[in-house]
Structures are given as C-alpha cells and as structure tokens.
Design an enzyme around this catalytic site. Structure first.
Site, PDB file in Angstrom:
ATOM      1  N   GLU A   1       0.832  -1.202   0.000  1.00  0.00           N
ATOM      2  CA  GLU A   1       0.000   0.000   0.000  1.00  0.00           C
ATOM      3  C   GLU A   1       0.876   1.266   0.000  1.00  0.00           C
ATOM      4  OE1 GLU A   1      -4.128  -0.613   1.777  1.00  0.00           O
ATOM      5  OE2 GLU A   1      -3.321   0.941   3.072  1.00  0.00           O
TER       6      GLU A   1
ATOM      7  N   HIS B   1       7.050 -27.008  -0.066  1.00  0.00           N
ATOM      8  CA  HIS B   1       6.311 -28.066  -0.762  1.00  0.00           C
ATOM      9  C   HIS B   1       5.195 -27.494  -1.617  1.00  0.00           C
ATOM     10  CE1 HIS B   1       8.481 -31.001   1.713  1.00  0.00           C
ATOM     11  NE2 HIS B   1       8.443 -30.024   2.609  1.00  0.00           N
TER      12      HIS B   1
ATOM     13  N   LYS C   1     -13.519   1.513  -2.439  1.00  0.00           N
ATOM     14  CA  LYS C   1     -14.301   1.865  -1.235  1.00  0.00           C
ATOM     15  C   LYS C   1     -15.568   2.613  -1.656  1.00  0.00           C
ATOM     16  CE  LYS C   1     -10.952   2.407   2.561  1.00  0.00           C
ATOM     17  NZ  LYS C   1     -10.438   3.298   3.580  1.00  0.00           N
TER      18      LYS C   1
HETATM   19  O1  PA5 Z   1      -3.148   1.539   6.145  1.00  0.00           O
HETATM   20  C1  PA5 Z   1      -4.218   2.083   5.901  1.00  0.00           C
HETATM   21  O2  PA5 Z   1      -4.348   3.314   5.901  1.00  0.00           O
HETATM   22  C2  PA5 Z   1      -5.431   1.248   5.613  1.00  0.00           C
HETATM   23  O3  PA5 Z   1      -5.139  -0.093   5.485  1.00  0.00           O
HETATM   24  C3  PA5 Z   1      -6.450   1.424   6.727  1.00  0.00           C
HETATM   25  O4  PA5 Z   1      -5.888   1.020   7.931  1.00  0.00           O
HETATM   26  C4  PA5 Z   1      -7.721   0.597   6.449  1.00  0.00           C
HETATM   27  O5  PA5 Z   1      -8.243   0.960   5.215  1.00  0.00           O
HETATM   28  C5  PA5 Z   1      -8.748   0.840   7.547  1.00  0.00           C
HETATM   29  O6  PA5 Z   1      -9.043   2.202   7.646  1.00  0.00           O
HETATM   30  P1  PA5 Z   1      -9.756   2.795   8.915  1.00  0.00           P
HETATM   31  O7  PA5 Z   1      -8.839   2.628  10.062  1.00  0.00           O
HETATM   32  O8  PA5 Z   1     -10.002   4.230   8.594  1.00  0.00           O
HETATM   33  O9  PA5 Z   1     -11.024   2.026   9.099  1.00  0.00           O
END
Ligand code: PA5
Length: 479
Positions: free
Chosen positions: A306, A335, A448
């Site tokens: 990410e 394996h 989203k």
């Molecule tokens: O790293 C990130 O920003 C994302 O993975 C968020 O943690 C994830 O989308 C969850 O978001 P939130 O904490 O706003 O629910």
C-alpha cells in the site's frame, strides 16, 4: 549470542548469484549519497514535528507523514494503554477487535508472534481470548458471534477505525451495537473505540455514545500505527509486554538513524530491494522459518504494497511503480512454491526470517528399528527447520536467486519491536528512493466508493448507476 535482530546480505551480490542476477558493491556505493540525504530529510521532518499537510507537495517531499517514527518514545501513550488494560484485567473472557487493514493486521501479527499458538484454548493465558474480525464474511462473523453470545457479558469489543467510514468495520460495529442493545448490555462496558482524536465518523459516534476511546495518533496512517494504541491495547490486554516492544523499536531507531547505508539495516534493506527492482526483480518474497512470524509477514505485505505501489511520482509523472510483496511460509511452502522459485522466472528477491532459539523445543522421537529415518532420531525440531532454511537458500542460490536473511536471536517483544520499526523505516527509504508519496493510498479509494455506491449510499448513486450493469454476468462469457 547477539541479542539484536540482524540483516545478513552476503547472498545478494554477484559473487553469490552471478553477474546477471546479483548486485555489485559499486551499485550499492552509488546509493550512499541518496540514502544519506533521505536519512537527513527524515530527521529534519522529525525535528519539525510536522503532521500531514494534504495537497502540499513540498511538505510531502519532506516526509511530513512520519510521526510514526516517534511512537516508541510516547511514554504517556504506553502508560495509558497499560493502565487501561490493568483496570480491565480479569473482567473479560473475550476481546474482539473489529477492524481491517492497518486497523487489524498489526494486532494479529503481535498476537501470533508473542503469544502461544494455542493461546485462545489455554486456561493459563495472560488475558482474554482474542478474536480479530478483519473481514465481513458472514459465516466467519456469525459463527464467531454465536460462540461468543453465551458470554457476551464477559466480552469486550475494540472497534478500530481511523476514519470510521470503512464499510467492513462499520458493518461489524453496527451488528455488535444492535446485539449488545438487544441483550440489554451497557455499551460503555463492552465497547472501546480506537479512532482519530478529532475528526472522522467514528469520533462523532464515540462522543455521542460516551464510549471510552483510544487514539489513532495524528498523522499516523493505519499501516504505520501498530506501535500506537491501535496495536498496543489488544497486545497489553493479552499479556504482551508492550514496554519491551517499544524498547525494541527504540533500539532499532538508533540503528536506522545512521546516515551510512552499510550501518543502517532499514536503509540497506531498502537499497538492496531498490537495486533489484531496477534490475526487473520486482517480486519480493518474504519467507519466515517460524510459524510465530507468519502474520508479521502479512502485516509487512500490506505496509510494502500500500505504501509503495503508486501510479505517479512526487513530480506528478506517470511511473506505475511498486515491488510486489509475497509471503511464503517455511518450511510449509517449500512443498508448494519452491519449484517455481527455483525454475520459474528469475524475477524475485527472497527475504528469509530465521530464528536462532525457539521458545519451545521438540526432540524428535527415537527412530528405533525404523533405520531409514535414523538421521532424524533425537534431533531437535528447531535444528530441522533451520537446516531446511539453509537448504532452501542453498538451492535458490544454486539457481542464481538472490537471498537476504533477517536473523532473530529469539522471538520476543523486543525483537518484534525491532523488526516492526526496521521494516516501517525501510518502507520510508524505499518510497524515498522510488520518489513517491509513501503515505497515501489513493487507489484504495475507488473500490471503497464503489462499495458505498453498491450498498445504496445516497452520496454515490451516480457511481452505482455506472456499475450496476456489471452485476448481471454477460451470458456470452459464462460457461
Ligand atoms: O493503512 C491504511 O491506511 C489502511 O489499510 C487502513 O488502515 C484501512 O483501510 C482501515 O481504515 P480505517 O482505520 O479508517 O477504518
């Protein structure tokens, strides 16, 4: 025995894997300047203590989103979490984390790394059973709740969401709210919310319902938040020594502030990964030889993917960069994957995680008259798994596949804190070398929003119209 985690990097060089597939010390030398510069920039940003300034390119270049670097020094935060966990000790049989992505992966990773694989089943466990609901699978959710229902009065829910808008967490949260209300239970006794201190949907709900809340610190994104209230609360509740976790992170901070790439494990890891990325080895496999480390790899997979998978660089040019992180568990995936890893395309760099001393040991049974298996008789299982790691590395090197190893003297709160911090900072370095914004995730947004649209959110009806035709499969392509 060295008590710190270490990075072993001999087997990335041309001497180990040949000129075509290795890197040379000169190539690494060329990155000394850029790494020193990045180290300086990160330190300046820390001193300024700036937080997120969305849309302000200059500030983004200056790594303005790095308040995560100072989390290990926030003693008050740690004490608050410890006090709260102390006050709640013995009150609950179950702790259920509601969250997803950066609001769940760290919790899972800490629990797997630092508590027994049988933790939830053991009567001598150090706290409540822990369940992390990081999905909206109706079978998983309903059957977990079914199990918890008879003990709901002894169950605490920790809803974690920085934004409060994440559909998965919101759905879990609403379901639990309704259940607790139906059972006539006091919400304030059964829900603790971890969310943004000032803004966001969850903050509003917390204030309205009068819930106890913990903080997602300002400027710290989900995937960099495990060493804050986000990861520390469930860990402290389950008996994990969060002070040692943060002490480990601080120890690592001393090492990763070094401007010399050869003395800075995070910078060196990023530099090596970057050089391989430039040589078209764009798949990065992390292979822990230790079950306890497997979920830390999932945590890292999100952090790397990410943070580093980006369409544009900081100058706004189209670059579509990002190494693909892959997790493979040793010895299990020998394996499953190693055939591909050795004979398939030579487009990967491997990072093994190796444990020198395991918390528990097994002496393999006596071979007796089963002479064919006598080589295993009375040997330690820890030796077997470590020899399997070495054997796999040897086999990969025989196929000119570059390998790194992170050595854990043992898995404890300190070494896990070191690992987390090292890989967070490595991600910052890698983002810096790639010239991208490491701390945003714009591409996650569209999916989203599409979910909101498809679930009937009134603000997204136009998008729903656009997607709706996809709902019915085109029969021509269905067999
Ligand atoms: O790293 C990130 O920003 C994302 O993975 C968020 O943690 C994830 O989308 C969850 O978001 P939130 O904490 O706003 O629910």
């Amino acid at each position: 025995m060295n008590q710190k985690i270490q990075l072993y990097y001999k087997n990335v060089f041309t001497e180990s894997v040949g000129a075509e597939h290795g890197i040379s010390p000169d190539e690494l030398d060329e990155l000394k300047g850029p790494i020193a510069e990045l180290t300086g920039k990160m330190e300046q940003a820390r001193k300024r203590g700036v937080v997120s300034g969305a849309g302000d390119t200059d500030r983004r270049i200056e790594f303005d989103d790095i308040p995560y670097r100072d989390l290990p020094y926030r003693n008050e935060m740690m004490e608050n979490v410890r006090d709260l966990a102390g006050r709640l000790a013995g009150k609950y049989e179950n702790l259920v984390v509601l969250g997803i992505g950066g609001s769940a992966l760290g919790n899972i990773a800490l629990q797997t790394a630092l508590n027994s694989p049988m933790y939830n089943l053991r009567s001598d466990r150090g706290g409540p059973r822990l369940f992390v609901m990081d999905n909206v699978d109706p079978t998983q959710f309903s059957e977990t709740i079914e199990y918890l229902e008879p003990q709901l009065d002894k169950t605490l829910f920790n809803v974690i969401s920085k934004s409060g808008q994440t559909a998965e967490t919101a759905a879990q949260f609403l379901t639990i709210l309704q259940l607790l209300r139906e059972k006539g239970l006091d919400l304030t006794d059964h829900i603790i919310a971890t969310t943004d201190t000032k803004s966001g949907t969850m903050r509003g709900i917390v204030d309205r319902l009068g819930l106890t809340s913990l903080k997602v610190p300002q400027g710290v994104g989900g995937r960099f938040s495990v060493l804050s209230d986000v990861g520390l609360f469930s860990a402290a509740m389950c008996g994990i020594k969060i002070d040692e976790l943060l002490a480990g992170a601080r120890d690592m901070d001393e090492r990763v502030r070094n401007t010399d790439v050869m003395k800075n494990p995070a910078a060196l890891y990023a530099a090596i990964q970057y050089l391989f990325y430039r040589k078209d080895k764009r798949l990065s496999v992390m292979m822990p030889y230790g079950y306890q480390l497997k979920d830390l790899c999932d945590w890292f997979r999100q952090l790397w993917a990410e943070s580093l998978g980006k369409e544009k660089n900081l100058a706004g040019e189209l670059v579509n960069v990002g190494p693909t992180p892959i997790k493979a568990l040793g010895a299990t995936d020998q394996h499953s994957q190693v055939q591909l890893y050795r004979e398939g395309p030579n487009d990967k760099v491997f990072t093994f995680l190796q444990v020198e001393s395991f918390r528990s040991e097994v002496v393999i049974g006596d071979a007796g008259d089963t002479k064919e298996l006598s080589y295993l008789s009375h040997r330690k299982m820890g030796d077997l798994i470590n020899n399997e790691k070495l054997a796999t590395e040897y086999a990969l090197l025989a196929s000119q596949r570059p390998c790194l190893t992170v050595l854990f003297p043992e898995i404890n709160a300190c070494s896990v804190g070191e690992f987390i911090y090292m890989f967070e900072v490595a991600t910052s370095y890698m983002g810096g070398l790639l010239g991208i914004d490491t701390y945003n995730q714009p591409a996650v947004e569209l999916g989203k929003l599409a979910t909101f649209a498809l679930m009937g959110h009134k603000d997204h009806s136009k998008m729903a119209e656009e997607i709706e035709p996809m709902r019915k499969p085109d029969e021509k392509f269905l067999i």
